[in-house]
Design a protein around this motif. Structure first.
Motif, PDB file in Angstrom:
ATOM      1  N   ILE A 404      31.840  46.331  40.862  1.00 16.57           N
ATOM      2  CA  ILE A 404      31.175  45.158  40.850  1.00 16.57           C
ATOM      3  C   ILE A 404      32.075  44.128  41.434  1.00 16.57           C
ATOM      4  CG2 ILE A 404      31.984  44.300  38.488  1.00 16.57           C
ATOM      5  CD1 ILE A 404      28.666  43.774  39.977  1.00 16.57           C
ATOM      6  N   ARG A 405      33.266  44.196  41.580  1.00 19.14           N
ATOM      7  CA  ARG A 405      34.233  43.354  42.230  1.00 19.14           C
ATOM      8  C   ARG A 405      34.209  43.281  43.769  1.00 19.14           C
ATOM      9  NH1 ARG A 405      40.019  44.807  40.383  1.00 19.14           N
ATOM     10  NH2 ARG A 405      39.223  45.235  38.723  1.00 19.14           N
ATOM     11  N   TRP A 406      33.550  44.044  44.198  1.00 21.72           N
ATOM     12  CA  TRP A 406      33.266  44.330  45.695  1.00 21.72           C
ATOM     13  C   TRP A 406      32.352  43.013  45.928  1.00 21.72           C
ATOM     14  CZ3 TRP A 406      31.694  50.047  46.277  1.00 21.72           C
ATOM     15  CH2 TRP A 406      32.635  50.895  45.989  1.00 21.72           C
ATOM     16  N   ILE A 407      31.620  42.618  45.245  1.00 18.98           N
ATOM     17  CA  ILE A 407      30.909  41.298  45.437  1.00 18.98           C
ATOM     18  C   ILE A 407      31.231  40.141  44.596  1.00 18.98           C
ATOM     19  CG2 ILE A 407      28.944  42.612  46.639  1.00 18.98           C
ATOM     20  CD1 ILE A 407      27.434  42.780  43.935  1.00 18.98           C
ATOM     21  N   THR A 408      32.295  40.258  43.969  1.00 13.84           N
ATOM     22  CA  THR A 408      32.647  39.154  42.868  1.00 13.84           C
ATOM     23  C   THR A 408      34.005  38.880  43.186  1.00 13.84           C
ATOM     24  OG1 THR A 408      32.951  40.729  41.291  1.00 13.84           O
ATOM     25  CG2 THR A 408      30.798  39.632  41.326  1.00 13.84           C
ATOM     26  N   LEU A 409      34.709  39.490  42.449  1.00  9.38           N
ATOM     27  CA  LEU A 409      36.203  39.045  42.435  1.00  9.38           C
ATOM     28  C   LEU A 409      37.003  39.230  43.754  1.00  9.38           C
ATOM     29  CD1 LEU A 409      38.261  37.782  40.582  1.00  9.38           C
ATOM     30  CD2 LEU A 409      39.029  39.945  39.950  1.00  9.38           C
ATOM     31  N   ASN A 410      36.853  40.424  44.429  1.00  7.10           N
ATOM     32  CA  ASN A 410      37.586  40.559  45.499  1.00  7.10           C
ATOM     33  C   ASN A 410      37.068  39.757  46.728  1.00  7.10           C
ATOM     34  OD1 ASN A 410      38.746  42.822  44.442  1.00  7.10           O
ATOM     35  ND2 ASN A 410      37.733  44.463  45.788  1.00  7.10           N
ATOM     36  N   ALA A 411      35.668  39.256  46.381  1.00  5.15           N
ATOM     37  CA  ALA A 411      35.204  38.442  47.683  1.00  5.15           C
ATOM     38  C   ALA A 411      35.872  37.070  47.229  1.00  5.15           C
ATOM     39  CB  ALA A 411      33.723  38.212  47.302  1.00  5.15           C
ATOM     40  N   ALA A 412      36.036  36.592  46.021  1.00  2.00           N
ATOM     41  CA  ALA A 412      36.709  35.357  45.703  1.00  2.00           C
ATOM     42  C   ALA A 412      38.100  35.444  46.183  1.00  2.00           C
ATOM     43  CB  ALA A 412      36.785  35.179  44.211  1.00  2.00           C
ATOM     44  N   ARG A 413      38.849  36.646  46.026  1.00  2.00           N
ATOM     45  CA  ARG A 413      40.252  36.532  46.406  1.00  2.00           C
ATOM     46  C   ARG A 413      40.237  36.466  48.085  1.00  2.00           C
ATOM     47  NH1 ARG A 413      43.488  42.625  46.201  1.00  2.00           N
ATOM     48  NH2 ARG A 413      45.120  42.073  47.857  1.00  2.00           N
ATOM     49  N   ALA A 414      39.523  37.085  48.888  1.00  2.00           N
ATOM     50  CA  ALA A 414      39.299  36.797  50.254  1.00  2.00           C
ATOM     51  C   ALA A 414      39.093  35.503  50.620  1.00  2.00           C
ATOM     52  CB  ALA A 414      38.030  37.721  51.059  1.00  2.00           C
TER      53      ALA A 414
END
Length: 489
Positions: A404-414
């Motif tokens: 789920i982080r592929w469309i949430t937390l990792n996106a925020a990191r980017a």
């Protein structure tokens, strides 16, 4: 305001939910716009004295304190909590836990039993507002295809907040978007991160204090656009020469300004908006979002960063990111990808559905699923599900609470906003989606979407389902799904 409202003027329910007033500075809810002090006239010549001349006026929609109880919570930070509880207070996540988590007095209880709860979806690559629907030439505002280097332009100055695509993206669970210029140029201009709320102005959507970005593009697009006009670049080597020349000019520009700021001697250098943006890349204040498909070209861009001492934050599209996943993780570079889009031009031929899963393997990796499309943004959860399934078929044991982080937390990191959103963790913005089913199921639909704790979409309540005139249609006009843009992907 007629375009922003459904079924009449500001009825009471709409005032609570989606009136334009709520995001243009007139709401009584939390004010986040930073106070501005006018700089002295002399200092106004220096961009450093006013780094955000078009500041956010985002206020957030009217909200209430909530306790979302009973659902399966995927926090975005790696946890899965059955029969979980998410406490929202003053627009922030106050607590996340199991059924024993106490519900504070005065909080409205939202029953999520039988459903799933996740952070709001973040799309790191969107052109909503700059390539809106209706897709007509008069609204084709994403590519300033007049010079290979247009770092001086800002996507936010083209963003049309009435684009119906914002409404449909919200219905797909998208709470934050990064709006980019197109990819016709080596330097396409600055991108802007926005909150997915109705607004009359771009400033009313602008994510407070989110870093600026710059769109760079390598590969076929710039060489095709300008080589076809008998201009440089016409080749890959012309692309690289163009980047290097631009960074050399920006270095010289930055040194002149640094000297003037240090000594105060003479008159300040003449401002150059193009060099100003690239100088921001050199000092780290502006994040590089790099359109790049091939692994060999990504490696060249990483070497370019070493030559001029700047960092690439994310590669976008990144069809061949799986080929250099360890290096991306080692250098802390995100890769934003599709799952099923490939083969539509030469540099996109070597795509595989396992791309995101393979990028995700190394420690400190940052795999992201993005849209680059007004329709795909409505089902990014399904695109992530396809990537998850492909990885599992290839033998990778990936959990849903991780993917789920592929469309949430990792996106925020980017996007440089992971301290504010992207996961359901105490202190972060209460961007929450309640799904009808497992979000990795093709049958899942976003039932309710909360942005900063405010109900912003409700599948069961028409008052929270804005429909614009452009969606309803007008006599003599029709919607077109085709975007008339040059160098779009």
């Amino acid at each position: 305001m007629r375009q922003l409202l459904t079924r009449g003027a500001c009825a009471a329910a709409l005032v609570m939910a989606l009136s334009a007033c709520a995001s243009t500075g007139d709401s009584a809810s939390t004010s986040e716009a930073p106070k501005r002090e006018r700089a002295p006239m002399a200092a106004g010549l220096d961009a450093a004295a006013n780094p955000d001349p078009y500041p956010s006026t985002y206020r957030g929609l009217p909200r209430e304190n909530l306790a979302i109880v009973g659902g399966v919570v995927l926090t975005g930070a790696g946890q899965k909590i059955d029969n979980g509880v998410v406490i929202v207070t003053d627009g922030r996540v106050a607590a996340v836990g199991d059924a024993s988590t106490p519900v504070p007095g005065g909080h409205r209880v939202v029953d999520a039993r039988g459903r799933f709860v996740t952070p709001g979806i973040i799309d790191v690559h969107s052109h909503l507002g700059v390539y809106p629907s209706p897709g007509v030439m008069g609204m084709s505002d994403g590519n300033e295809a007049t010079n290979p280097n247009t770092a001086q332009v800002w996507a936010e100055h083209s963003l049309w907040p009435q684009d119906p695509g914002f409404n449909t993206a919200r219905a797909g669970g998208v709470t934050t978007m990064h709006i980019l210029p197109g990819s016709a140029n080596l330097f396409g201009g600055r991108g802007v991160t926005v909150r997915n709320v109705p607004s009359v102005t771009m400033q009313g959507m602008k994510f407070p204090n989110a870093p600026y970005t710059v769109k760079m593009a390598c590969g076929e697009n710039p060489s095709r656009v300008y080589g076809g006009r008998n201009q440089s670049p016409a080749t890959g080597m012309g692309n690289m020469a163009g980047y290097r020349a631009a960074f050399i000019a920006a270095q010289d520009y930055r040194e002149k300004w640094d000297k003037w700021r240090r000594t105060g001697e003479g008159t300040p250098p003449t401002r150059n908006l193009q060099n100003e943006t690239i100088a921001g890349v050199l000092d780290g204040s502006i994040l590089v979002q790099n359109h790049c498909y091939r692994a060999d070209e990504m490696a060249l861009m990483l070497d370019l960063g070493r030559e001029f001492d700047f960092k690439i934050t994310a590669f976008h599209h990144a069809i061949e990111a799986y080929k250099l996943a360890p290096r991306l993780a080692r250098e802390g570079v995100c890769a934003a990808m599709w799952t099923g889009w490939w083969g539509f031009k030469m540099e996109a031929l070597d795509g595989i559905e396992e791309n995101a899963a393979l990028v995700d393997v190394p420690q400190n990796s940052c795999a992201v699923i993005h849209s680059d499309d007004a329709e795909l943004i409505q089902r990014l959860n399904q695109e992530a599900a396809a990537a998850l399934s492909a990885g599992r078929r290839a033998g990778m044991n990936i959990s849903e609470e991780h993917a789920i982080r592929w469309i949430t937390l990792n996106a925020a990191r980017a996007l440089g906003i992971a301290d504010e959103t992207g996961s359901l963790e105490t202190g972060k913005r209460a961007d929450v989606v309640i799904w009808s089913a497992d979000p990795f199921s093709i049958y899942a639909r976003a039932d309710q979407v909360f942005i900063d704790g405010a109900l912003s979409f409700d599948r069961f309540n028409p008052a929270y389902q804005p429909v614009s005139d452009f969606e309803l249609g007008q006599p003599g006009y029709g919607l077109s799904a085709a975007n008339v843009r040059e160098g779009a992907r």
